[in-house]
Each structure stands twice: as C-alpha cells, then as structure tokens.
Design an enzyme around this catalytic site. Structure first.
Site, PDB file in Angstrom:
ATOM      1  N   PRO A 110       0.836  -1.209   0.000  1.00 49.34           N
ATOM      2  CG  PRO A 110      -0.824  -1.598   1.576  1.00 49.34           C
ATOM      3  CD  PRO A 110       0.503  -2.116   1.101  1.00 49.34           C
ATOM      4  CD  GLU A 111       2.805   2.819  -4.454  1.00 48.57           C
ATOM      5  OE1 GLU A 111       2.901   3.981  -4.892  1.00 48.57           O
ATOM      6  OE2 GLU A 111       2.975   1.813  -5.172  1.00 48.57           O
ATOM      7  CE  LYS A 120       5.244   3.796   0.408  1.00 49.57           C
ATOM      8  NZ  LYS A 120       6.080   2.772  -0.249  1.00 49.57           N
ATOM      9  CG  HIS A 141      -3.223 -14.843   6.549  1.00 50.67           C
ATOM     10  ND1 HIS A 141      -2.246 -15.782   6.788  1.00 50.67           N
ATOM     11  CD2 HIS A 141      -3.809 -15.193   5.363  1.00 50.67           C
ATOM     12  CE1 HIS A 141      -2.223 -16.654   5.779  1.00 50.67           C
ATOM     13  NE2 HIS A 141      -3.159 -16.320   4.914  1.00 50.67           N
ATOM     14  NE  ARG A 152       5.130 -12.348   1.532  1.00 47.74           N
ATOM     15  CZ  ARG A 152       5.719 -11.782   0.477  1.00 47.74           C
ATOM     16  NH1 ARG A 152       4.979 -11.289  -0.512  1.00 47.74           N
ATOM     17  NH2 ARG A 152       7.027 -11.707   0.409  1.00 47.74           N
ATOM     18  NE  ARG A 166      19.301  12.677  -4.606  1.00 49.36           N
ATOM     19  CZ  ARG A 166      18.474  12.157  -3.701  1.00 49.36           C
ATOM     20  NH1 ARG A 166      17.797  11.052  -3.981  1.00 49.36           N
ATOM     21  NH2 ARG A 166      18.309  12.738  -2.526  1.00 49.36           N
ATOM     22  NE  ARG A 190       9.290  -2.773  -5.912  1.00 53.99           N
ATOM     23  CZ  ARG A 190       8.758  -1.893  -5.055  1.00 53.99           C
ATOM     24  NH1 ARG A 190       9.542  -1.074  -4.369  1.00 53.99           N
ATOM     25  NH2 ARG A 190       7.446  -1.840  -4.885  1.00 53.99           N
TER      26      ARG A 190
END
Length: 284
Positions: free
Chosen positions: A2-3, A60, A99, A118, A163, A272
């Site tokens: 989740p973001e 988050k 869970h 998880r 960067r 990713r």
C-alpha cells in the site's frame, strides 16, 4: 505494498468509525506484529480504555493520538501495513480471518482487526512519556509530504541535482518524498513523459516541474478512487480500490497505451517491475 493513497483511504475510514471510540480490550495473535513495546501484553494494557482522538498519516505510516476519559494522554498507536497488511472494521462475531494478527475490541460488538498474510506489518504503542519519532524510527527518515509546502519545485530540483541514479529509483526513496511507491512512480513518470531509466541529473527544470505536478495529481486522483487493489489492499470495509482500472501504465504491460496506442512495456529497474510507454516516454 500500500502506498500513500491506500494508506490515506484507510485513515479516512478510521476517522469515520473509530474517533471517539474507547478500546475495551484486545488480543495479539501474532507477537511479531508488535514492534513496540516488546511485550504484547504491555501493548494491549497500554491501549486498554484509551479513546482515539484523531488519525494522521505520515508517508505510509498511520498514527492515532490516544486519550483516557479523564482527558489524560495515553500515548499513540502506530501502524504500518507493509506489503499485505489490512485494517478491517468488523463485527466481533464475524469469523476470524486466517491471517488475523491483532484484534482490538470496542462497544456495540465492533472490532478493529489487523490482517496480514506476509507478516511484515507492524504496530506500535507509544507511551505518553515517549516520542513517536524516537520509537518509530522510520518516521525520522521521511522526506516531505507530497501535498505539503515543503515539497516545492525548488526543493525537488535541488534534491535531484547531481544524482546519477534513475529517477524511478529516486522516487522510491522515502527520504526524497514520503508515500510514493512503485505504482504511482510509474504513473507520475508517464504523465510527465519521462522514461523511468532517465538519470536524475539529466532532467531539465521543466521536466521536474511536470513530474512534481504529476505526483500530486495522480495521488489525489487515486485517493478519490479509494486507492489501488492489484492484490491485497482493501479499505476498512474490505472493499477494493478503484484506481487500477484507470491506470495509465502500471499493470498494463502488453496493452496499448491509452494515449498513443503503442504497446506498454515492463522492465526490471532497481529490482522492481517498471512500466512505461516507449512512445510517450522517449529515451533522453
């Protein structure tokens, strides 16, 4: 994982149903979920009889300030959903999901459950004498909120200068801007017509401006849609988010671009899955 939009969706739901509610008790079914204090028993004891005053989101992370009925502070409850965590507002007599890790009980047969397949999710009870930023160490490492004044064009531009890593990698760094993850990094980069592999130092000022605007826009749009559900995310009522069906590129590999018709591609970048349109997001 989740973001920001998904966590904000949960926060809005928690504000509606738990603020002013007193915790009557609870149980920890999976002790590793409790990051602080070390004892699950102390965690439940700290929350016992406390009332939720409000909920806030930082990146988050979810944080609720607590108080006893005497108006004395009773600390903070912190939550991080990590990859598969869910907070569900259900009836106590509803069958407990496989869970379920933590249960908090309220009056009127209601219950707040933390469900996490998880097991990476975490919860904290921060005592009134403790500082949440010291106890929840991840809070110290967060950059500005995307909707804040601190996330200005000047800040963003200066932070990216020099960067050499890819802009996609930079956006996943929570120290740069808090709350953006894999989904919305891909979406914002498409909206600003920037290839995810572009090195930060190669970006022009107008590209950085477009990217900042796109980040704010896509996060706002997703919050309005209740977030994104591609696997585990659910809101407080167990309902899926709706942004996934609106996505420009994320999860749409092999499908035609909504703008130009070119096939959306997916590559691995910094470990990713990364989605982009080779036509709309040309190489630098």
């Amino acid at each position: 994982m989740p973001e920001l939009p998904e966590v904000e969706t949960v926060r809005l739901g928690l504000e509606k149903v738990t603020v002013g509610m007193q915790i009557m008790g609870g149980e920890v079914l999976y002790p590793r979920t409790i990051a602080h204090p070390q004892s699950p028993q102390v965690f439940i004891q700290g929350l016992q009889d406390a009332t939720f005053l409000s909920w806030m989101r930082r990146g988050k992370y979810l944080l609720s300030q607590l108080s006893f009925s005497t108006q004395q502070p009773s600390g903070w409850l912190g939550v991080h959903l990590r990859m598969t965590g869910q907070l569900l507002w259900v009836a106590q007599d509803e069958p407990v999901q496989k869970h379920t890790r933590v249960r908090l009980f309220f009056v009127n047969n209601r219950e707040l459950r933390f469900v996490d397949q998880r097991t990476f999710g975490q919860m904290w009870w921060v005592a009134p004498t403790e500082d949440p930023k010291q106890v929840i160490s991840g809070l110290q490492k967060l950059g500005p909120e995307p909707f804040s004044e601190e996330f200005s064009v000047d800040y963003f531009w200066e932070s990216l200068q020099g960067r050499k890593r890819s802009i996609k990698s930079a956006l996943l760094d929570q120290a740069l801007v808090a709350g953006v993850g894999n989904i919305y990094a891909d979406e914002a980069l498409f909206m600003s017509e920037i290839r995810p592999t572009t090195a930060c130092h190669q970006l022009q000022t107008e590209q950085v401006q477009r990217l900042r605007t796109a980040i704010i826009e896509v996060l706002s749009t997703s919050i309005g849609a209740g977030g994104t559900t591609f696997s585990d995310f659910r809101d407080l009522k167990g309902v899926n988010g709706n942004y996934g069906g609106m996505a420009w590129v994320y999860g749409r590999q092999g499908q035609p671009c909504r703008t130009c018709g070119q096939t959306i591609e997916r590559i691995k970048l910094v470990g990713r899955s990364t989605h982009f349109c080779p036509q709309c997001q040309p190489e630098s």
